[in-house]
Design a protein around this motif. Structure first.
Motif, PDB file in Angstrom:
ATOM      1  N   GLU A 254     -18.653  19.661-107.948  1.00  0.00           N
ATOM      2  CA  GLU A 254     -20.084  19.719-108.248  1.00  0.00           C
ATOM      3  C   GLU A 254     -20.955  19.182-107.103  1.00  0.00           C
ATOM      4  OE1 GLU A 254     -20.606  17.466-111.776  1.00  0.00           O
ATOM      5  OE2 GLU A 254     -19.357  18.776-113.028  1.00  0.00           O
ATOM      6  N   ILE A 255     -20.334  18.471-106.149  1.00  0.00           N
ATOM      7  CA  ILE A 255     -21.097  17.824-105.081  1.00  0.00           C
ATOM      8  C   ILE A 255     -21.212  18.759-103.886  1.00  0.00           C
ATOM      9  CG2 ILE A 255     -21.129  15.890-103.445  1.00  0.00           C
ATOM     10  CD1 ILE A 255     -19.731  14.199-105.554  1.00  0.00           C
ATOM     11  N   PRO A 256     -22.430  19.047-103.430  1.00  0.00           N
ATOM     12  CA  PRO A 256     -22.575  19.943-102.276  1.00  0.00           C
ATOM     13  C   PRO A 256     -22.256  19.230-100.963  1.00  0.00           C
ATOM     14  CG  PRO A 256     -24.729  19.223-103.054  1.00  0.00           C
ATOM     15  CD  PRO A 256     -23.726  18.665-104.013  1.00  0.00           C
ATOM     16  N   LEU A 257     -21.698  19.989-100.038  1.00  0.00           N
ATOM     17  CA  LEU A 257     -21.359  19.500 -98.710  1.00  0.00           C
ATOM     18  C   LEU A 257     -22.099  20.361 -97.685  1.00  0.00           C
ATOM     19  CD1 LEU A 257     -19.546  17.726 -96.835  1.00  0.00           C
ATOM     20  CD2 LEU A 257     -17.810  19.525 -97.021  1.00  0.00           C
ATOM     21  N   TYR A 258     -22.776  19.724 -96.758  1.00  0.00           N
ATOM     22  CA  TYR A 258     -23.590  20.444 -95.781  1.00  0.00           C
ATOM     23  C   TYR A 258     -23.230  20.042 -94.357  1.00  0.00           C
ATOM     24  CZ  TYR A 258     -26.692  21.369 -99.762  1.00  0.00           C
ATOM     25  OH  TYR A 258     -27.206  21.761-100.981  1.00  0.00           O
ATOM     26  N   VAL A 259     -23.436  20.960 -93.447  1.00  0.00           N
ATOM     27  CA  VAL A 259     -23.449  20.652 -92.019  1.00  0.00           C
ATOM     28  C   VAL A 259     -24.905  20.617 -91.579  1.00  0.00           C
ATOM     29  CG1 VAL A 259     -22.739  21.375 -89.717  1.00  0.00           C
ATOM     30  CG2 VAL A 259     -21.248  21.829 -91.674  1.00  0.00           C
TER      31      VAL A 259
ATOM     32  N   LYS B 211     -34.813  20.202 -94.345  1.00  0.00           N
ATOM     33  CA  LYS B 211     -35.155  21.544 -94.808  1.00  0.00           C
ATOM     34  C   LYS B 211     -33.910  22.427 -94.877  1.00  0.00           C
ATOM     35  CE  LYS B 211     -39.824  21.287 -92.864  1.00  0.00           C
ATOM     36  NZ  LYS B 211     -40.767  21.858 -91.872  1.00  0.00           N
ATOM     37  N   GLU B 212     -33.986  23.450 -95.715  1.00  0.00           N
ATOM     38  CA  GLU B 212     -32.838  24.346 -95.904  1.00  0.00           C
ATOM     39  C   GLU B 212     -32.388  24.993 -94.609  1.00  0.00           C
ATOM     40  OE1 GLU B 212     -32.761  27.137 -99.056  1.00  0.00           O
ATOM     41  OE2 GLU B 212     -33.658  25.774-100.526  1.00  0.00           O
ATOM     42  N   GLU B 213     -33.345  25.339 -93.748  1.00  0.00           N
ATOM     43  CA  GLU B 213     -32.980  26.005 -92.492  1.00  0.00           C
ATOM     44  C   GLU B 213     -32.319  25.037 -91.504  1.00  0.00           C
ATOM     45  OE1 GLU B 213     -37.551  25.351 -92.330  1.00  0.00           O
ATOM     46  OE2 GLU B 213     -36.024  25.876 -93.827  1.00  0.00           O
ATOM     47  N   ALA B 214     -32.317  23.750 -91.813  1.00  0.00           N
ATOM     48  CA  ALA B 214     -31.699  22.760 -90.933  1.00  0.00           C
ATOM     49  C   ALA B 214     -30.336  22.316 -91.433  1.00  0.00           C
ATOM     50  CB  ALA B 214     -32.624  21.541 -90.795  1.00  0.00           C
ATOM     51  N   ARG B 215     -29.770  23.064 -92.387  1.00  0.00           N
ATOM     52  CA  ARG B 215     -28.464  22.694 -92.932  1.00  0.00           C
ATOM     53  C   ARG B 215     -27.715  23.959 -93.350  1.00  0.00           C
ATOM     54  NH1 ARG B 215     -31.486  20.462 -98.331  1.00  0.00           N
ATOM     55  NH2 ARG B 215     -31.134  22.298 -99.645  1.00  0.00           N
ATOM     56  N   THR B 216     -26.376  23.886 -93.306  1.00  0.00           N
ATOM     57  CA  THR B 216     -25.515  24.974 -93.747  1.00  0.00           C
ATOM     58  C   THR B 216     -24.542  24.435 -94.772  1.00  0.00           C
ATOM     59  OG1 THR B 216     -25.663  26.101 -91.608  1.00  0.00           O
ATOM     60  CG2 THR B 216     -23.793  26.670 -93.023  1.00  0.00           C
ATOM     61  N   GLN B 217     -24.439  25.082 -95.930  1.00  0.00           N
ATOM     62  CA  GLN B 217     -23.585  24.578 -96.997  1.00  0.00           C
ATOM     63  C   GLN B 217     -22.149  25.067 -96.823  1.00  0.00           C
ATOM     64  OE1 GLN B 217     -25.232  24.988-100.896  1.00  0.00           O
ATOM     65  NE2 GLN B 217     -23.530  23.956-101.910  1.00  0.00           N
ATOM     66  N   ILE B 218     -21.202  24.175 -97.135  1.00  0.00           N
ATOM     67  CA  ILE B 218     -19.780  24.510 -97.146  1.00  0.00           C
ATOM     68  C   ILE B 218     -19.301  24.441 -98.588  1.00  0.00           C
ATOM     69  CG2 ILE B 218     -17.467  23.822 -96.415  1.00  0.00           C
ATOM     70  CD1 ILE B 218     -18.647  22.675 -93.899  1.00  0.00           C
ATOM     71  N   GLY B 219     -18.986  25.579 -99.169  1.00  0.00           N
ATOM     72  CA  GLY B 219     -18.513  25.615-100.546  1.00  0.00           C
ATOM     73  C   GLY B 219     -19.648  25.538-101.556  1.00  0.00           C
ATOM     74  N   GLY B 220     -19.290  25.149-102.784  1.00  0.00           N
ATOM     75  CA  GLY B 220     -20.256  25.142-103.876  1.00  0.00           C
ATOM     76  C   GLY B 220     -20.919  23.798-104.069  1.00  0.00           C
ATOM     77  N   GLY B 221     -21.444  23.633-105.282  1.00  0.00           N
ATOM     78  CA  GLY B 221     -22.166  22.406-105.613  1.00  0.00           C
ATOM     79  C   GLY B 221     -23.670  22.583-105.489  1.00  0.00           C
ATOM     80  N   VAL B 222     -24.400  21.801-106.266  1.00  0.00           N
ATOM     81  CA  VAL B 222     -25.860  21.865-106.278  1.00  0.00           C
ATOM     82  C   VAL B 222     -26.417  20.450-106.169  1.00  0.00           C
ATOM     83  CG1 VAL B 222     -27.893  22.552-107.591  1.00  0.00           C
ATOM     84  CG2 VAL B 222     -25.821  23.952-107.699  1.00  0.00           C
ATOM     85  N   ILE B 223     -27.440  20.277-105.334  1.00  0.00           N
ATOM     86  CA  ILE B 223     -28.078  18.970-105.183  1.00  0.00           C
ATOM     87  C   ILE B 223     -28.707  18.527-106.495  1.00  0.00           C
ATOM     88  CG2 ILE B 223     -30.074  17.789-104.166  1.00  0.00           C
ATOM     89  CD1 ILE B 223     -29.551  19.194-101.582  1.00  0.00           C
ATOM     90  N   ARG B 224     -28.420  17.308-106.902  1.00  0.00           N
ATOM     91  CA  ARG B 224     -29.127  16.687-108.022  1.00  0.00           C
ATOM     92  C   ARG B 224     -30.263  15.853-107.443  1.00  0.00           C
ATOM     93  NH1 ARG B 224     -25.232  14.581-112.926  1.00  0.00           N
ATOM     94  NH2 ARG B 224     -23.859  16.411-113.070  1.00  0.00           N
ATOM     95  N   GLU B 225     -31.473  16.257-107.754  1.00  0.00           N
ATOM     96  CA  GLU B 225     -32.640  15.576-107.205  1.00  0.00           C
ATOM     97  C   GLU B 225     -32.662  14.115-107.657  1.00  0.00           C
ATOM     98  OE1 GLU B 225     -34.543  16.722-104.917  1.00  0.00           O
ATOM     99  OE2 GLU B 225     -33.552  18.676-104.964  1.00  0.00           O
ATOM    100  N   GLY B 226     -32.915  13.231-106.707  1.00  0.00           N
ATOM    101  CA  GLY B 226     -32.982  11.805-107.011  1.00  0.00           C
ATOM    102  C   GLY B 226     -31.638  11.106-106.981  1.00  0.00           C
ATOM    103  N   ALA B 227     -30.545  11.868-106.863  1.00  0.00           N
ATOM    104  CA  ALA B 227     -29.214  11.264-106.803  1.00  0.00           C
ATOM    105  C   ALA B 227     -28.929  10.766-105.389  1.00  0.00           C
ATOM    106  CB  ALA B 227     -28.156  12.277-107.227  1.00  0.00           C
ATOM    107  N   SER B 228     -27.963   9.878-105.284  1.00  0.00           N
ATOM    108  CA  SER B 228     -27.591   9.330-103.982  1.00  0.00           C
ATOM    109  C   SER B 228     -27.085  10.421-103.056  1.00  0.00           C
ATOM    110  CB  SER B 228     -26.505   8.261-104.154  1.00  0.00           C
ATOM    111  OG  SER B 228     -26.975   7.189-104.935  1.00  0.00           O
ATOM    112  N   ARG B 229     -27.264  10.189-101.763  1.00  0.00           N
ATOM    113  CA  ARG B 229     -26.787  11.100-100.735  1.00  0.00           C
ATOM    114  C   ARG B 229     -25.986  10.293 -99.714  1.00  0.00           C
ATOM    115  NH1 ARG B 229     -32.072  15.094 -99.726  1.00  0.00           N
ATOM    116  NH2 ARG B 229     -32.453  15.470-101.949  1.00  0.00           N
ATOM    117  N   ALA B 230     -25.238  10.979 -98.863  1.00  0.00           N
ATOM    118  CA  ALA B 230     -24.487  10.305 -97.810  1.00  0.00           C
ATOM    119  C   ALA B 230     -24.439  11.195 -96.588  1.00  0.00           C
ATOM    120  CB  ALA B 230     -23.073   9.971 -98.280  1.00  0.00           C
TER     121      ALA B 230
END
Length: 341
Positions: free
Chosen positions: A304-309, A123-142
């Motif tokens: 373009e790739i979002p980075l989260y904590v 959930k959004e409240e369980a993550r903090t974004q560093i910088g820009g980028g937007v999640i592409r739904e269905g794309a790979s994550r790491a």
């Protein structure tokens, strides 16, 4: 005996879930598919001779619930009926656990597979974004995370399922990139001449980095634990500790960018683990993002790739709970990793 995988696998409730790292073990029980996990106190692996004793003393002796199934995430490769943990003396023996603890089915995953399961629905409240980028739904994550070691996993979408991809990505090489790096690298403790990601990006790695910085400056190190270095940096009590934390975060951003390229993780890269959460107040996020994007000739792609904590402290348990409730939504290979009594 170990059973073959089955995409339609369903687990019998109650389900015991456990996240076992090199230092801490966390357990919970899920009564049914709609219930919130019943949590138990975090335990230190060093306080128990083996996982069986830990489960008996901290879970089964504290509740009238008797788990019928268990899904356990462990920090180490899973190979055979005796599973050695990488940074912990425990050996997980599912057959013995079935006999001794009264559990009829056990599935054992890598700990960062559990983290990968978690980021499928974080959930959004369980993550903090560093910088820009937007999640592409269905794309790979790491996901990657420094703790007792450095864990790495991918999450791939195929056939309407999320498929976690485990590995030992924390042991990839990391090399000097800047003039300052070139000064520091000769003083880092190596493994057979190698500086792997885990030699810097984990608890003992932070100590390794701090000592190397002290050596470059000709100063005797006054701190000797990850906790003391972190506290000194947060409270601005030690300049070498401050630089160690700043570079730790930068190097983590660099490795995160490498992992993003490996998985083409347009669905986002997520940094988990308690160490980085504690460093957030003093981390220079622009340094982390710059290191993440510094991947010529693919810097434009990286922007373009979002980075989260990940800020959810029990993300691995959340991932295991999601899988336990709806295993059909995940292409989790359980061949050789599932035992039925």
């Amino acid at each position: 005996m170990a059973a073959k995988s089955d995409a339609s696998t369903t687990l019998n409730f109650p389900v015991l879930i456990g996240d076992i790292g090199g230092t801490n073990a966390r357990f919970a029980i899920i009564v049914d598919a709609n219930a919130a996990p019943k949590m138990f106190p975090v335990v230190q692996t060093a306080d128990f001779e083996n996982i069986d004793e830990a489960i008996q003393a901290t879970v089964l002796d504290k509740t009238s619930l008797q788990p019928k199934s268990a899904v356990l995430a462990v920090a180490g490769p899973i190979d055979g009926d005796e599973i050695d943990l990488t940074n912990c003396p425990w050996i997980v023996r599912p057959k013995a656990m079935i006999e001794g603890l009264g559990i009829s089915e056990i599935i054992v995953l890598n700990d960062f597979e559990a983290q990968a399961l978690a980021i499928s629905s974080l959930k959004e409240e369980a993550r903090t974004q560093i910088g820009g980028g937007v999640i592409r739904e269905g794309a790979s994550r790491a996901v990657l995370g420094p703790g007792t070691g450095l864990g790495v996993a991918g999450l791939v979408r195929a056939r309407n399922m999320w498929i976690p991809v485990a590995g030992e990505g924390g042991h990839i090489d990391i090399g000097p990139r800047t003039e300052r790096d070139l000064q520091i690298w000769p003083h880092l403790q190596t493994i057979e001449g190698r500086v792997s990601g885990e030699q810097i990006l984990c608890g003992r790695g932070l100590v390794n980095l701090y000592r190397a910085i002290c050596a470059v400056k000709g100063n005797a190190p006054s701190l000797d634990t990850p906790q003391s270095i972190t506290e000194a940096a947060i409270n601005r009590m030690d300049r070498e500790a401050e630089e160690a934390v700043d570079l730790f975060a930068t190097y983590l951003g660099r490795i995160a960018g490498d992992i993003a390229l490996v998985f083409m993780a347009r669905g986002g890269v997520f940094i988990g683990g308690g160490i980085f959460q504690r460093l957030i107040p003093v981390v220079k996020k622009d340094h982390v993002r710059a290191a993440f994007e510094d991947k010529a000739p693919h810097s434009e792609l990286m922007r373009e790739i979002p980075l989260y904590v990940v800020t959810e402290p029990l993300a691995a348990l959340a991932g295991l709970a999601t899988f336990a409730r709806t295993p059909r939504f995940f292409g989790l290979e359980t061949t050789g990793r599932r035992w039925i009594g």
